[in-house]
Design a protein around this motif. Structure first.
Motif, PDB file in Angstrom:
ATOM      1  N   ILE A 136      -5.532   8.900 -12.542  1.00 43.99           N
ATOM      2  CA  ILE A 136      -6.353   7.998 -11.738  1.00 43.99           C
ATOM      3  C   ILE A 136      -5.611   6.696 -11.455  1.00 43.99           C
ATOM      4  O   ILE A 136      -5.669   6.160 -10.354  1.00 43.99           O
ATOM      5  CB  ILE A 136      -7.694   7.720 -12.446  1.00 43.99           C
ATOM      6  N   ASN A 137      -4.880   6.156 -12.423  1.00 44.92           N
ATOM      7  CA  ASN A 137      -4.203   4.867 -12.268  1.00 44.92           C
ATOM      8  C   ASN A 137      -3.247   4.820 -11.074  1.00 44.92           C
ATOM      9  O   ASN A 137      -3.285   3.848 -10.313  1.00 44.92           O
ATOM     10  CB  ASN A 137      -3.482   4.477 -13.551  1.00 44.92           C
ATOM     11  N   PRO A 138      -2.378   5.806 -10.852  1.00 43.41           N
ATOM     12  CA  PRO A 138      -1.504   5.723  -9.654  1.00 43.41           C
ATOM     13  C   PRO A 138      -2.311   5.710  -8.358  1.00 43.41           C
ATOM     14  O   PRO A 138      -1.980   4.956  -7.429  1.00 43.41           O
ATOM     15  CB  PRO A 138      -0.634   6.965  -9.743  1.00 43.41           C
ATOM     16  N   HIS A 139      -3.381   6.515  -8.277  1.00 48.58           N
ATOM     17  CA  HIS A 139      -4.199   6.512  -7.058  1.00 48.58           C
ATOM     18  C   HIS A 139      -4.835   5.146  -6.840  1.00 48.58           C
ATOM     19  O   HIS A 139      -4.886   4.633  -5.714  1.00 48.58           O
ATOM     20  CB  HIS A 139      -5.292   7.585  -7.135  1.00 48.58           C
ATOM     21  N   PHE A 140      -5.326   4.560  -7.932  1.00 49.53           N
ATOM     22  CA  PHE A 140      -5.926   3.231  -7.849  1.00 49.53           C
ATOM     23  C   PHE A 140      -4.885   2.209  -7.391  1.00 49.53           C
ATOM     24  O   PHE A 140      -5.167   1.361  -6.545  1.00 49.53           O
ATOM     25  CB  PHE A 140      -6.515   2.850  -9.206  1.00 49.53           C
ATOM     26  N   LEU A 141      -3.665   2.323  -7.950  1.00 49.31           N
ATOM     27  CA  LEU A 141      -2.586   1.405  -7.589  1.00 49.31           C
ATOM     28  C   LEU A 141      -2.222   1.551  -6.111  1.00 49.31           C
ATOM     29  O   LEU A 141      -2.103   0.551  -5.394  1.00 49.31           O
ATOM     30  CB  LEU A 141      -1.366   1.662  -8.479  1.00 49.31           C
ATOM     31  N   TYR A 142      -2.092   2.802  -5.637  1.00 50.12           N
ATOM     32  CA  TYR A 142      -1.772   3.030  -4.215  1.00 50.12           C
ATOM     33  C   TYR A 142      -2.857   2.442  -3.317  1.00 50.12           C
ATOM     34  O   TYR A 142      -2.569   1.750  -2.330  1.00 50.12           O
ATOM     35  CB  TYR A 142      -1.625   4.515  -3.908  1.00 50.12           C
ATOM     36  N   ASN A 143      -4.125   2.733  -3.690  1.00 46.55           N
ATOM     37  CA  ASN A 143      -5.235   2.219  -2.873  1.00 46.55           C
ATOM     38  C   ASN A 143      -5.260   0.693  -2.868  1.00 46.55           C
ATOM     39  O   ASN A 143      -5.570   0.063  -1.843  1.00 46.55           O
ATOM     40  CB  ASN A 143      -6.572   2.772  -3.380  1.00 46.55           C
ATOM     41  N   SER A 147      -4.942  -1.732   0.334  1.00 45.17           N
ATOM     42  CA  SER A 147      -5.952  -2.754   0.628  1.00 45.17           C
ATOM     43  C   SER A 147      -5.302  -4.114   0.830  1.00 45.17           C
ATOM     44  O   SER A 147      -5.658  -4.870   1.772  1.00 45.17           O
ATOM     45  CB  SER A 147      -6.968  -2.849  -0.501  1.00 45.17           C
ATOM     46  N   ILE A 148      -4.335  -4.447  -0.014  1.00 47.62           N
ATOM     47  CA  ILE A 148      -3.617  -5.730   0.129  1.00 47.62           C
ATOM     48  C   ILE A 148      -2.884  -5.755   1.465  1.00 47.62           C
ATOM     49  O   ILE A 148      -2.875  -6.772   2.179  1.00 47.62           O
ATOM     50  CB  ILE A 148      -2.648  -5.950  -1.053  1.00 47.62           C
ATOM     51  N   SER A 149      -2.277  -4.619   1.820  1.00 50.98           N
ATOM     52  CA  SER A 149      -1.548  -4.522   3.091  1.00 50.98           C
ATOM     53  C   SER A 149      -2.500  -4.749   4.269  1.00 50.98           C
ATOM     54  O   SER A 149      -2.166  -5.487   5.206  1.00 50.98           O
ATOM     55  CB  SER A 149      -0.890  -3.147   3.193  1.00 50.98           C
ATOM     56  N   ASN A 150      -3.675  -4.145   4.220  1.00 51.21           N
ATOM     57  CA  ASN A 150      -4.655  -4.328   5.310  1.00 51.21           C
ATOM     58  C   ASN A 150      -5.129  -5.778   5.377  1.00 51.21           C
ATOM     59  O   ASN A 150      -5.301  -6.345   6.475  1.00 51.21           O
ATOM     60  CB  ASN A 150      -5.856  -3.402   5.122  1.00 51.21           C
ATOM     61  N   MET A 151      -5.360  -6.416   4.220  1.00 54.14           N
ATOM     62  CA  MET A 151      -5.778  -7.819   4.206  1.00 54.14           C
ATOM     63  C   MET A 151      -4.669  -8.721   4.743  1.00 54.14           C
ATOM     64  O   MET A 151      -4.934  -9.705   5.442  1.00 54.14           O
ATOM     65  CB  MET A 151      -6.166  -8.239   2.780  1.00 54.14           C
ATOM     66  N   ALA A 152      -3.417  -8.369   4.442  1.00 53.32           N
ATOM     67  CA  ALA A 152      -2.294  -9.164   4.940  1.00 53.32           C
ATOM     68  C   ALA A 152      -2.204  -9.051   6.457  1.00 53.32           C
ATOM     69  O   ALA A 152      -1.904 -10.047   7.143  1.00 53.32           O
ATOM     70  CB  ALA A 152      -0.995  -8.703   4.293  1.00 53.32           C
ATOM     71  N   PHE A 171      -4.665  -4.623 -14.649  1.00 49.91           N
ATOM     72  CA  PHE A 171      -3.531  -3.874 -15.199  1.00 49.91           C
ATOM     73  C   PHE A 171      -3.067  -4.435 -16.544  1.00 49.91           C
ATOM     74  O   PHE A 171      -2.602  -3.700 -17.408  1.00 49.91           O
ATOM     75  CB  PHE A 171      -2.371  -3.825 -14.200  1.00 49.91           C
ATOM     76  N   GLN A 172      -3.264  -5.733 -16.741  1.00 50.81           N
ATOM     77  CA  GLN A 172      -2.970  -6.329 -18.049  1.00 50.81           C
ATOM     78  C   GLN A 172      -3.932  -5.756 -19.116  1.00 50.81           C
ATOM     79  O   GLN A 172      -3.507  -5.419 -20.212  1.00 50.81           O
ATOM     80  CB  GLN A 172      -3.096  -7.843 -17.955  1.00 50.81           C
ATOM     81  N   PHE A 173      -5.204  -5.633 -18.746  1.00 47.75           N
ATOM     82  CA  PHE A 173      -6.205  -5.044 -19.657  1.00 47.75           C
ATOM     83  C   PHE A 173      -5.884  -3.575 -19.938  1.00 47.75           C
ATOM     84  O   PHE A 173      -5.969  -3.121 -21.086  1.00 47.75           O
ATOM     85  CB  PHE A 173      -7.603  -5.198 -19.061  1.00 47.75           C
TER      86      PHE A 173
END
Length: 177
Positions: A136-143, A147-152, A171-173
């Motif tokens: 799940i973590n890689p999918h979350f990271l990609y998404n 999202s950051i790219s779209n906001m940029a 990600f620190q948690f």
């Protein structure tokens, strides 16, 4: 039997054709039947004694064999019903003592095996959960990056700052646990 002067006699005779005589013997009834009456009393006494010995022997066999077997069967039934806190004891050092000790040792080993299987299942479930989390973590990271790219592209800098800050904390948690 013949009565003579109030006494009973047993009479027996034998006829002889060779000399033409008959031999008659009279024997007192008490001499003939006395030993039979005496043995009759012995017979009934020994029969009663035999019955008493058989009853005592049966009770002894019951105590020696049947009761310990019943105790062992009851213990097995408790184990079958799921009660693993069963322990049986025997007061004499005989074959049943050995059986009971082996039964107790089997119950202890069975408890240990159940605990081991339980712990292995928990470890297996945790490993499966971690494996699912790692998928799940890689999918979350990609998404998140998309999202950051779209906001940029939309030039929404405040949202990008908040979103990247929360993403860093997340990600620190995750890496801590």
């Amino acid at each position: 039997f013949v009565d003579v002067h109030g006494k009973r006699y047993m009479a027996s005779y034998e006829k002889s054709d060779a000399i033409g005589t008959t031999l008659i013997v009279y024997v007192d009834e008490k001499e003939v039947l006395g030993p039979i009456n005496k043995y009759s009393k012995w017979f009934w006494g020994l029969s009663l004694l035999s019955v008493i010995v058989i009853v005592i022997f049966s009770y002894w066999i019951y105590l020696l064999i049947h009761q310990p077997l019943q105790k062992l069967v009851r213990a097995f039934r408790k184990i079958m019903s799921g009660d693993m806190d069963v322990s049986v004891h025997h007061k004499w050092f005989d074959e049943f003592y050995y059986l009971f000790e082996q039964f107790n040792s089997m119950v202890v080993k069975l408890r240990e095996l159940i605990q081991t299987v339980y712990e292995q299942q928990i470890r297996s479930q945790r490993a499966e959960l971690k494996q699912l989390q790692s998928q799940i973590n890689p999918h979350f990271l990609y998404n998140s990056f998309f999202s950051i790219s779209n906001m940029a592209e939309l030039h929404d800098l405040d949202t990008i700052v908040h979103f990247s800050k929360h993403l860093g904390q997340y990600f620190q948690f995750i890496t801590r646990s």
